[in-house]
Enzyme design. Structure first.
Site, PDB file in Angstrom:
ATOM      1  CD  GLU A  60      -1.501  -2.497   1.668  1.00  0.00           C
ATOM      2  OE1 GLU A  60      -2.361  -3.456   1.729  1.00  0.00           O
ATOM      3  OE2 GLU A  60      -0.250  -2.661   2.133  1.00  0.00           O
ATOM      4  N   PRO A 266      10.844 -13.859  -1.545  1.00  0.00           N
ATOM      5  CG  PRO A 266      11.422 -15.200  -0.020  1.00  0.00           C
ATOM      6  CD  PRO A 266      12.000 -14.474  -1.043  1.00  0.00           C
ATOM      7  NE  ARG A 267       3.255  -8.962  -0.653  1.00  0.00           N
ATOM      8  CZ  ARG A 267       3.397  -7.834  -0.126  1.00  0.00           C
ATOM      9  NH1 ARG A 267       4.734  -7.483   0.516  1.00  0.00           N
ATOM     10  NH2 ARG A 267       2.448  -6.848   0.112  1.00  0.00           N
ATOM     11  CG  MET A 308      13.849  -5.456   3.198  1.00  0.00           C
ATOM     12  SD  MET A 308      12.321  -6.068   2.876  1.00  0.00           S
ATOM     13  CE  MET A 308      11.288  -4.551   3.253  1.00  0.00           C
ATOM     14  N   GLY A 309      13.752  -3.315  -0.907  1.00  0.00           N
ATOM     15  CA  GLY A 309      13.424  -2.030  -1.721  1.00  0.00           C
ATOM     16  C   GLY A 309      14.207  -2.519  -3.062  1.00  0.00           C
ATOM     17  CD  GLU A 310      18.822  -4.696  -4.101  1.00  0.00           C
ATOM     18  OE1 GLU A 310      19.638  -4.269  -4.715  1.00  0.00           O
ATOM     19  OE2 GLU A 310      18.787  -6.079  -3.743  1.00  0.00           O
ATOM     20  CD  GLU A 337       5.709  -3.440  -7.351  1.00  0.00           C
ATOM     21  OE1 GLU A 337       6.114  -4.396  -7.314  1.00  0.00           O
ATOM     22  OE2 GLU A 337       5.675  -2.516  -6.666  1.00  0.00           O
TER      23      GLU A 337
END
Length: 428
Positions: A60, A266-267, A308-310, A337
């Site tokens: 979100e 993984p999510r 994270m963030g990639e 995305e």
């Protein structure tokens, strides 16, 4: 269910919350930070009138980026306040916006905590992103004359059935929302059937999200790492993105013995070690992204995307992708995305969280649905062998995503009347 009974149940559960936070903090220490905010106690006071958005978690938060930037541009004398439920959502907003927004945890939906939140920040308007319905929060905003809008709203058939079972509680909650911006006509009809009013179909704001400017550059760097020390024979790269519990084992079955490097992301970050243990149990040669400082060996079959963030960088690096949460009955994760990055998309049969987006992607030849592990394996083999099909699907994905933009501007039109009077008070 009447609201007083709903509230009574929450008060009954409330004493157990510190134990829950402590327990979750074993795997994610961030759950033990800022815990007072979850009960409505805050330190920092806003210095400007507040536009408040509630973004539960990472998805979100990333989806709200175009809207947040548009609001900052349209209302520069207002302060953006982001509230979150998860530490990963909070971390995402820190990464995306640094000190350009205020960020807090939304308190639990008990009256005393909600009152503290509203009294402390006194927002001019509240925007709930996607489907976050907290019934005491909605009632308190109505009582305090805080316009509360549900934006980028989606409601699957499964969720609609669940809310319908709450009867008058859900109906009163939805009817007390000031306005709703629904992703699709189907979402709008489901929300209206449950009592929502003043609904506009805006489309999905996630199509307006722009990839980071350096995503292609970072993707090329990842691709060099993934190709191995020798680049004489480059392996195709298959990305399994946002996988959920139990799906990684099925994906490993689907790619067994195929001439492809598989990257599994993984999510949820708390599952990184769990997936690493699965790979060890299967005695597979794998590398962790967090430990990569040099190109992997050609013997490495799997890369665990434990960073994270990639995600955009992973998309840029891969040849085609599978979107997780859809092979098992989780409802699917966001495929937008991948489409924006122009990648051929594979999805499983369970996509009820993104039903319209998935159906439209398939209709526009940007995605292929695989209804079983065997079918997924066959589709992976097809895309490995047919580079022209990959190219066609990639172009179709870009066209599909570009055609669906524009939700942000529609949302600004919905929001404007509720901020216009208050905006004039701060001398725009």
């Amino acid at each position: 269910m009447p609201r007083f009974l709903y509230t009574l149940l929450l008060y009954f559960i409330l004493p157990l919350v510190p134990f829950k936070l402590w327990w979750r903090g074993i795997k994610q220490p961030a759950y033990r930070q800022h815990w007072r905010e979850r009960f409505g106690f805050y330190n920092e006071l806003p210095q400007k009138p507040v536009i408040w958005l509630h973004c539960v978690s990472v998805g979100e938060t990333h989806a709200a980026v175009p809207l947040i930037k548009a609001l900052q541009q349209a209302y520069p004398k207002h302060q953006i306040l982001l509230s979150h439920t998860t530490p990963t959502g909070r971390a995402a907003s820190e990464q995306l916006f640094a000190d350009n927004v205020l960020r807090v945890y939304l308190p639990y939906d008990v009256p005393f905590a909600i009152r503290r939140f509203l009294n402390h920040f006194q927002p001019n308007i509240g925007l709930l992103m996607e489907t976050e319905l907290w019934f005491n929060l909605i009632a308190a905003c109505k009582k305090s004359d805080v316009p509360l809008l549900l934006m980028n709203a989606r409601l699957s058939e499964k969720s609609a059935t669940g809310y319908a079972k709450l009867g008058q509680l859900a109906r009163n909650g939805l009817s007390n929302l000031t306005a709703v911006g629904a992703q699709t006509l189907t979402d709008a009809k489901r929300l209206a059937a449950l009592g929502a009013n003043n609904i506009t179909v805006t489309g999905n704001v996630k199509f307006d999200v722009k990839p980071p400017e350096n995503s292609k550059e970072k993707g090329a760097q990842l691709r060099q790492l993934f190709n191995g020390a020798s680049t004489k024979q480059l392996r195709p790269i298959f990305l399994a993105a946002s996988t959920r519990e139990g799906e990684e084992a099925l994906i490993l079955d689907a790619v067994r013995d195929l001439a492809v490097l598989t990257v599994i992301v993984p999510r949820h970050p708390q599952r990184f070690d769990e997936v690493a243990n699965l790979l060890k149990q299967r005695k597979l040669s794998f590398a962790r992204r967090s430990e990569l400082t040099a190109p992997i060996s050609v013997e490495t079959k799997i890369v665990l995307g434990d960073s994270m963030g990639e995600l955009y960088h992973y998309y840029a690096a891969c040849d085609f992708t599978f979107i997780g949460g859809s092979l098992l009955n989780f409802g699917g994760q966001n495929l937008i995305e991948a489409a924006v990055m122009g990648k051929p998309i594979l999805i499983g049969e369970h996509t009820f969280n993104f039903a319209d987006a998935a159906a439209n992607a398939i209709e526009n030849n940007a995605a292929i649905r695989a209804n079983s592990v065997e079918d997924l394996r066959a589709q992976i083999q097809l895309l490995l062998q047919d580079t022209s099909k990959r190219e066609q699907m990639g172009k179709a994905a870009i066209s599909y995503s570009q055609a669906a933009t524009g939700a942000t501007q529609k949302m600004l039109i919905i929001i404007a009347p509720y901020l216009s009077v208050k905006a004039s008070l701060v001398d725009y």
